[in-house]
Enzyme design. Structure first.
Site, PDB file in Angstrom:
ATOM      1  N   ARG A  46       1.571  -8.226   3.386  1.00 56.33           N
ATOM      2  CA  ARG A  46       2.181  -8.081   4.711  1.00 56.33           C
ATOM      3  C   ARG A  46       1.205  -8.386   5.852  1.00 56.33           C
ATOM      4  O   ARG A  46       1.580  -8.360   7.004  1.00 56.33           O
ATOM      5  CB  ARG A  46       2.735  -6.658   4.861  1.00 56.33           C
ATOM      6  CG  ARG A  46       3.799  -6.354   3.804  1.00 56.33           C
ATOM      7  CD  ARG A  46       4.242  -4.905   3.858  1.00 56.33           C
ATOM      8  NE  ARG A  46       5.181  -4.611   2.797  1.00 56.33           N
ATOM      9  CZ  ARG A  46       5.620  -3.389   2.501  1.00 56.33           C
ATOM     10  NH1 ARG A  46       5.197  -2.351   3.203  1.00 56.33           N
ATOM     11  NH2 ARG A  46       6.477  -3.199   1.519  1.00 56.33           N
TER      12      ARG A  46
ATOM     13  N   HIS B 152      -0.839 -13.903  -2.346  1.00 58.04           N
ATOM     14  CA  HIS B 152      -1.153 -13.463  -0.991  1.00 58.04           C
ATOM     15  C   HIS B 152      -2.661 -13.277  -0.792  1.00 58.04           C
ATOM     16  O   HIS B 152      -3.085 -12.411  -0.022  1.00 58.04           O
ATOM     17  CB  HIS B 152      -0.402 -12.177  -0.676  1.00 58.04           C
ATOM     18  CG  HIS B 152       1.084 -12.303  -0.829  1.00 58.04           C
ATOM     19  ND1 HIS B 152       1.860 -13.044   0.035  1.00 58.04           N
ATOM     20  CD2 HIS B 152       1.933 -11.802  -1.768  1.00 58.04           C
ATOM     21  CE1 HIS B 152       3.125 -12.989  -0.351  1.00 58.04           C
ATOM     22  NE2 HIS B 152       3.197 -12.240  -1.428  1.00 58.04           N
TER      23      HIS B 152
ATOM     24  N   PRO C  49      -1.842   3.721   2.093  1.00 53.89           N
ATOM     25  CA  PRO C  49      -2.737   4.427   1.176  1.00 53.89           C
ATOM     26  C   PRO C  49      -3.459   5.568   1.873  1.00 53.89           C
ATOM     27  O   PRO C  49      -3.798   5.473   3.052  1.00 53.89           O
ATOM     28  CB  PRO C  49      -3.713   3.338   0.719  1.00 53.89           C
ATOM     29  CG  PRO C  49      -3.634   2.289   1.784  1.00 53.89           C
ATOM     30  CD  PRO C  49      -2.239   2.326   2.292  1.00 53.89           C
ATOM     31  N   GLU C  50      -3.658   6.669   1.147  1.00 57.00           N
ATOM     32  CA  GLU C  50      -4.338   7.838   1.690  1.00 57.00           C
ATOM     33  C   GLU C  50      -5.671   8.012   0.973  1.00 57.00           C
ATOM     34  O   GLU C  50      -6.115   7.133   0.238  1.00 57.00           O
ATOM     35  CB  GLU C  50      -3.421   9.058   1.561  1.00 57.00           C
ATOM     36  CG  GLU C  50      -2.089   8.853   2.286  1.00 57.00           C
ATOM     37  CD  GLU C  50      -1.137  10.027   2.174  1.00 57.00           C
ATOM     38  OE1 GLU C  50      -1.590  11.171   1.984  1.00 57.00           O
ATOM     39  OE2 GLU C  50       0.090   9.806   2.270  1.00 57.00           O
TER      40      GLU C  50
END
Length: 297
Positions: A123, A103, A2-3
């Site tokens: 992740r 998750h 993400p930016e």
């Protein structure tokens, strides 16, 4: 990864939903989610429990929430909850009745009994930590990110200083855009988009840029990130979402990134993809000519 626009969307959601609320309970469901906490999960939970969350802050891609609260190490201020989203991290504000996400890594419950804050990370490259803030900093900026430059959407960003520093660097223009000590928040996607709008090749040496070209590049970087922010950022899959789990839609408006072999929206030439620093760069070979001098130092 993400930016700036994607992180700003999350910051705004946290500012709306958790600012001013007091933490009643902290559950760490996966130790990797708090691996940046030197003393471990128990210390992380202890430091957060009883604190009141302030207004979420952001510098570039980095996100944090100042902490305060009677009877805690953070009572006098000077500590913040920092969030690293990594490649798949999400900060979600959920009703307690909503089933746990597959998750789910960390859960914060609040004394008002309302919506809880959940950190979800498929992740486990992201994480949370309670970190010391810079002395006297009203924003509570964690020490670990104090070296990060301000971003183009920050009202205190110095345009003239950036233009001068960009032209003085001995590197290539895309490398410079991704240098978070020069300008923060710009990642691979928005660098390609700003370069396409500026008609600059990613391998152009920064020393060859004129002041107007450098200023125009900055303006386009600011414009493209503002446009992305207006529609919730860029989401290519279900990973990049706001605190309510909603995706952004700027991927529909990208002019270069991810458009290999599609016609350039300016001249019709097929967009090319080139391998670059273990990533990809997308550009128009006609609008963004390969520079004759490719020596960026």
């Amino acid at each position: 990864m993400p930016e700036l626009p994607e992180v700003e969307v999350v910051r705004r959601g946290l500012a709306s939903w958790v600012a001013g609320r007091t933490v009643a309970d902290v559950q760490v469901l996966h130790p990797r989610a708090v691996r940046r906490q030197p003393a471990g999960a128990a210390d992380f939970a202890s430091r957060l429990t009883g604190t009141t969350l302030g207004t979420a802050q952001r510098r570039g891609k980095y996100l944090w929430v100042p902490l305060s609260g009677a009877g805690t190490p953070e009572a006098a201020g000077g500590f913040s909850l920092i969030g690293h989203l990594g490649m798949s991290g999400q900060l979600l504000v959920q009703d307690p009745s909503v089933p746990d996400e597959t998750h789910l890594r960390v859960r914060l419950r609040f004394t008002d009994g309302g919506r809880e804050l959940r950190f979800v990370d498929q992740r486990t490259f992201g994480g949370l930590a309670v970190e010391e803030a810079e002395d006297g900093d009203p924003e509570g900026t964690p020490v670990s990110i104090a070296h990060i430059a301000r971003d183009p959407l920050d009202p205190r960003f110095d345009d003239e200083a950036f233009v001068a520093a960009l032209r003085a660097k001995r590197t290539t223009v895309k490398r410079a855009l991704l240098d978070q000590t020069l300008i923060s928040g710009v990642g691979n996607i928005y660098a390609d988009e700003a370069l396409w709008r500026s008609k600059l090749h990613y391998d152009r040496a920064t020393a060859t840029l004129t002041r107007p070209q450098a200023a125009l590049l900055l303006a386009h970087a600011r414009d493209v990130m503002s446009a992305a922010l207006a529609v919730g950022g860029t989401s290519f899959d279900s990973l990049y979402v706001n605190v309510n789990g909603e995706s952004g839609y700027f991927s529909r408006d990208l002019d270069a990134y991810g458009r290999e072999q599609e016609p350039c929206r300016r001249c019709g030439t097929p967009i090319r993809r080139a391998a670059w620093m273990n990533r990809s760069s997308y550009f128009c070979p006609r609008c963004q000519r390969v520079p004759r001098d490719r020596s960026g130092g």
